[in-house]
Write a protein that holds these residues in place. Structure first.
Motif, short mmCIF file in Angstrom:
data_model
loop_
_atom_site.label_atom_id
_atom_site.label_comp_id
_atom_site.label_asym_id
_atom_site.label_seq_id
_atom_site.Cartn_x
_atom_site.Cartn_y
_atom_site.Cartn_z
N UNK A 61 0.62 -1.28 -0.05
CA UNK A 61 -0.10 -0.01 0.00
C UNK A 61 0.81 1.32 -0.09
N UNK A 62 1.99 1.25 0.57
CA UNK A 62 2.87 2.37 0.43
C UNK A 62 4.59 1.93 0.06
N UNK A 63 5.12 3.11 -0.31
CA UNK A 63 6.69 3.06 -0.85
C UNK A 63 7.37 3.90 -0.26
N UNK A 64 8.57 4.01 0.09
CA UNK A 64 9.41 5.26 0.63
C UNK A 64 9.75 6.10 -0.24
N UNK A 65 9.58 7.34 0.40
CA UNK A 65 10.01 8.35 -0.63
C UNK A 65 11.03 9.49 0.29
N UNK A 66 11.82 9.70 -0.18
CA UNK A 66 13.17 10.39 0.71
C UNK A 66 12.66 11.79 0.45
N UNK A 67 12.49 12.73 1.59
CA UNK A 67 12.25 13.97 1.56
C UNK A 67 13.31 14.99 0.81
N UNK A 68 14.62 14.44 1.10
CA UNK A 68 15.86 15.14 0.43
C UNK A 68 16.69 13.70 0.17
N UNK A 69 17.54 14.06 -0.67
CA UNK A 69 17.72 14.90 -1.74
C UNK A 69 16.63 14.44 -2.80
N UNK A 70 16.40 15.34 -3.75
CA UNK A 70 15.37 15.17 -4.88
C UNK A 70 15.80 13.88 -5.64
N UNK A 71 15.07 13.44 -6.42
CA UNK A 71 15.42 12.43 -7.38
C UNK A 71 16.52 12.94 -8.38
N UNK A 72 17.36 12.16 -8.74
CA UNK A 72 18.50 12.47 -9.55
C UNK A 72 17.99 12.05 -11.06
N UNK A 73 17.08 11.53 -11.28
CA UNK A 73 16.69 11.41 -12.83
C UNK A 73 15.32 11.34 -13.03
N UNK A 74 14.62 11.39 -14.14
CA UNK A 74 13.17 11.33 -14.52
C UNK A 74 12.56 10.13 -13.74
N UNK A 75 11.37 10.54 -13.20
CA UNK A 75 10.72 9.50 -12.36
C UNK A 75 9.18 9.34 -12.98
N UNK A 76 8.56 8.15 -13.25
CA UNK A 76 7.27 8.19 -13.85
C UNK A 76 6.97 8.52 -15.42
N UNK A 77 5.76 8.71 -15.62
CA UNK A 77 5.53 9.19 -17.16
C UNK A 77 4.08 9.89 -17.05
N UNK A 78 4.34 10.98 -17.75
CA UNK A 78 2.93 11.65 -18.15
C UNK A 78 2.85 12.10 -19.62
N UNK A 79 1.59 12.23 -20.21
CA UNK A 79 1.55 12.68 -21.71
C UNK A 79 2.47 13.69 -21.90
N UNK A 80 2.90 14.63 -21.09
CA UNK A 80 3.85 15.70 -21.19
C UNK A 80 5.26 15.38 -21.56
N UNK A 81 5.64 14.05 -21.21
CA UNK A 81 6.95 13.56 -21.04
C UNK A 81 7.20 13.09 -22.57
N UNK A 82 6.33 13.13 -23.59
CA UNK A 82 6.39 12.53 -24.82
C UNK A 82 7.03 13.55 -25.64
N UNK A 83 8.00 13.21 -26.44
CA UNK A 83 8.52 14.30 -27.50
C UNK A 83 7.43 14.88 -28.34
N UNK A 84 7.74 16.41 -28.65
CA UNK A 84 6.70 16.98 -29.37
C UNK A 84 7.68 18.19 -30.33
N UNK A 85 8.58 17.67 -30.67
CA UNK A 85 9.38 18.61 -31.61
C UNK A 85 8.80 19.10 -32.71
N UNK A 86 7.92 18.46 -33.16
CA UNK A 86 6.87 19.08 -34.27
C UNK A 86 5.69 18.65 -34.13
N UNK A 87 4.65 19.38 -34.56
CA UNK A 87 3.23 19.05 -34.38
C UNK A 87 3.11 17.51 -35.03
N UNK A 88 3.61 17.26 -36.22
CA UNK A 88 3.48 15.85 -36.24
C UNK A 88 3.73 14.88 -35.62
N UNK A 89 5.24 15.05 -34.91
CA UNK A 89 5.66 14.12 -33.90
C UNK A 89 4.91 14.00 -32.80
#
Length: 736
Positions: free
Chosen positions: A401-429
């Motif tokens: 039900x839970x997982x440990x999240x350090x309050x410090x320091x912040x993560x050193x790399x990207x975590x998770x995924x949202x639609x905004x994380x997709x490449x968008x370098x052109x409208x077609x892409x």
């Protein structure tokens, strides 16, 4: 994860030089010794001592990968020249593509494990000349972790000196550091068979257990982990470094009556497998404590056979070096379903905190969290919050039900995924990538694997199951308290299929690496005639992932490009006095197949960096790391760079040409007043150590020029060739 590179079956033509043939004739289990050449005289200034040592793969048992040297600095890094090269091609039955071993330097000699047959070699650190070699007779046994491994260990009592390492078939070996011969008083006179005396039965010959990591030697005890498959639990053991006798064993899966047994559901502890320590360990000599990061049990993405928190899985365990008794433990992930074994050594340092000095450690993880703990007690330095996380929909699965999240320091790399994380370098892409992402479930880190359907193919997330970070871990300047780490960003699909019989199986995919590595990115053996084995970009020929192609399950690329926004490789600096991020930079150039992609004509994108597995070196003023892939430079050469950054700002202050990618972790030492930096490099054309120094650093000892022949050390003049190895084909190195 239990993966390895796929070896090639064709044999590489061996060096036919007289020197190579002479060494090849050396019987297995014996060593060939040679007196070292006189080091070059003179010095180039700086404040370091004339000679320094590097006594463990990560510098010392504290795993800092740090040396307070400043002869090589921002003002002269661009002037570095190759002092010598040492090719490893013939230390196995074909060349390596992913050479990981970090050498030791002790008392003017260099020691390393090399080649796909994992020879132990002693070199002159001024010239790369071979002083002796040792190849252990595996007696037909094979192992689950092949290749050169990550290095060896050094021990001395002030009189005797020994080099210890673990062979491919999982034997612990002790070699006289001066002669290169086995210690006749150790084990049976040649080895300690680690498949024995393990508190469960192990097949004596099958390829089901092994280890890349070096033993950790502290207070006359050699501590050994395991990367095991179906053998049973990978219990940790401590051996008398003089005799090879087992002193203690720590059960990573507790037995009935032991602490932690009740964290397993009834009967599941008795059937558990894996739970080894395949990552490097660290040790505090003063406290008499060794710190061991334990991996997952069986079924990385499916936990039906291991309900509950199931100690000591995905747990950092502090053990008494003399007895193996548990002092404390900290679980960095509960009931993992993402294959996020503790992958790297905890780094030990002393931290000013609340007006006093605290003995601390920093544990990097695949999930890009850095757990900072009091290494005497295991208590967090800063609060670590247990947050509620999503449950999945796989029938019969258990979800923490839970997982440990350090309050410090912040993560050193990207975590998770949202639609905004997709490449968008052109409208077609952007449109096409959003179409792909519409078929995935997504969310923050710890979003669980789900049942795949025809329309929803699974959970997409980062980091992938190789991290984040992996076995090289990080580096730490103990003077400033600043931590540095290379990490990578690659998407992962976690999906489960359930058959008509009710059995579940993984159905996801690891994102294609974003490094153009010519085979050196992860595992595999070199193939001068074509692409090497192992993972890495660009995508395989024939992949139909174009802008007008239909989308398909587990698709993570568009026209060869990762659908995740860059950077794909980065170096991060974190101040461990305050728990804050100081800087972060993309590491490595944009790969050719992205820079020249037809979908990006007329489009300028930021430097992407490249994914891979690499370690960083920290010196008095620099953070140093080589590229994990290749790119075509301004002179039309497809190659890599060895890079230096100002360690306080992250500004790139120098680059040096490298033929192939960095595949290990750099180290440095002083010898007769000169600073040298050595790094492992590999890929399509085999593997080698490259030694850099400032101009003139080896002229007197090594002559004038040229690469060394295959399998041999070479300064600027040729050194003797190397043995033509005849080991069984072995899997490449890599993280787990």
């Amino acid at each position: 994860m239990k993966k390895s590179g796929t070896p090639l079956t064709r044999r590489t033509v061996l060096n036919n030089s007289a020197a190579a043939m002479a060494l090849a004739a050396t019987p297995m289990g014996e060593a060939l010794a040679q007196a070292p050449a006189a080091p070059a005289a003179g010095g180039l200034g700086g404040t370091a001592p004339a000679n320094t040592d590097w006594t463990a793969p990560s510098a010392t048992n504290r795993a800092t990968r740090y040396a307070p040297l400043d002869q090589i600095n921002a003002s002269n890094f661009n002037s570095l020249e190759v002092a010598w090269r040492f090719k490893t091609d013939n230390f196995g039955n074909h060349p390596d593509a992913f050479f990981n071993s970090t050498p030791l330097v002790v008392k003017g000699r260099m020691y390393a494990t090399v080649g796909l047959s994992r020879y132990l070699v002693c070199l002159d650190p001024a010239t790369g000349q071979i002083l002796w070699t040792y190849r252990h007779d595996e007696k037909g046994r094979t192992g689950a972790r092949g290749g050169s491994g990550w290095g060896c260990a050094y021990w001395t009592d002030g009189k005797e000196e020994r080099i210890l390492y673990v062979t491919i078939s999982y034997q612990l070996i002790s070699i006289d550091a001066k002669t290169g011969l086995p210690d006749p008083k150790f084990g049976d006179g040649t080895e300690v068979d680690l498949r024995k005396d393990w508190d469960h039965t192990v097949d004596p010959r099958a390829s089901i257990v092994g280890l890349h990591a070096a033993p950790t030697v502290c207070r006359d005890v050699a501590v050994v982990g395991a990367a095991s498959a179906s053998t049973g639990p990978g219990h940790i053991r401590g051996y008398d470094v003089r005799t090879g006798k087992r002193k203690w064993i720590f059960h990573t899966v507790p037995q009935k009556g032991e602490f932690g047994y009740d964290t397993w559901q009834a009967g599941q502890a008795e059937t558990a497998t894996n739970t080894g320590v395949w990552a490097p360990m660290t040790a505090d000599e003063e406290l008499g404590t060794v710190y061991c990061g334990v991996e997952l049990p069986q079924a990385d993405w499916i936990g039906k056979t291991r309900f509950g928190n199931a100690l000591f899985t995905e747990t950092l365990v502090a053990l008494d070096i003399e007895t193996g008794k548990r002092k404390w433990h900290y679980q960095t992930e509960h009931h993992g379903l993402w294959d996020r074994d503790i992958c790297a050594a905890a780094i030990l340092y002393d931290l000013p905190y609340n007006g006093r000095m605290v003995k601390a450690l920093a544990q990097p993880t695949k999930q890009a969290f850095l757990f900072v703990l009091n290494r005497e007690t295991g208590q967090p330095i800063w609060p670590i919050e247990e947050r509620r996380v999503e449950a999945g929909n796989v029938p019969g699965e258990f979800y923490s039900p839970t997982q440990p999240f350090p309050s410090k320091p912040p993560p050193f790399d990207h975590q998770g995924f949202t639609p905004d994380d997709g490449i968008d370098w052109t409208p077609a892409i952007k449109t096409k990538v959003q179409e792909i992402l519409s078929h995935y479930h997504m969310g923050p880190i710890y979003t669980p694997p789900i049942l795949a359907t025809d329309t929803i193919w699974g959970t997409i997330t980062t980091p992938e199951n190789q991290g984040g970070s992996n076995w090289p871990g990080g580096s730490l300047d103990p003077e400033s308290g600043i931590f540095y780490i290379y990490s990578k960003s690659t998407p992962q699909v976690y999906a489960i299929r359930q058959g008509a019989d009710g059995n579940a199986s993984p159905a996801g995919a690891t994102g294609q690496g974003t490094n153009d590595n010519m085979g050196g990115g992860f595992g595999g053996s070199a193939n001068p005639g074509g692409r090497a084995g192992g993972l890495g970009g660009p995508v395989r020929p024939g992949t139909r992932d174009g802008i007008n192609d239909p989308v398909f399950p587990n698709q993570l690329t568009l026209n060869g490009m990762s659908i995740l926004k860059p950077p794909y490789g980065r170096i991060t600096a974190i101040d461990l006095k305050t728990g804050t991020k100081l800087w972060q930079v993309a590491h490595g150039e944009t790969p050719d197949y992205i820079k020249n992609n037809e979908l990006l004509r007329g489009v300028t994108i930021p430097r992407t960096g490249q994914s891979g597995v690499a370690g960083v070196l920290t010196t008095k003023s620099l953070v140093i790391c080589g590229d994990t892939g290749q790119f075509t430079d301004e002179r039309g050469r497809k190659a890599s760079r060895f890079r230096a950054y100002d360690k306080m700002t992250g500004r790139e202050v120098g680059t040096v040409f490298m033929d192939q990618a960095q595949t290990g972790s750099p180290m440095t030492y002083m010898l007769n007043g000169r600073q040298y930096i050595v790094v492992a490099s590999g890929g399509l054309n085999g593997a080698e150590y490259i030694c850099y120094s400032l101009p003139g650093a080896n002229a007197a000892a090594a002559g004038d020029g040229g690469r060394g022949g295959r399998g041999g050390g070479a300064g600027r003049g040729a050194a003797p060739g190397a043995p033509a190895g005849r080991g069984a084909p072995a899997a490449g190195n890599g993280g787990d």
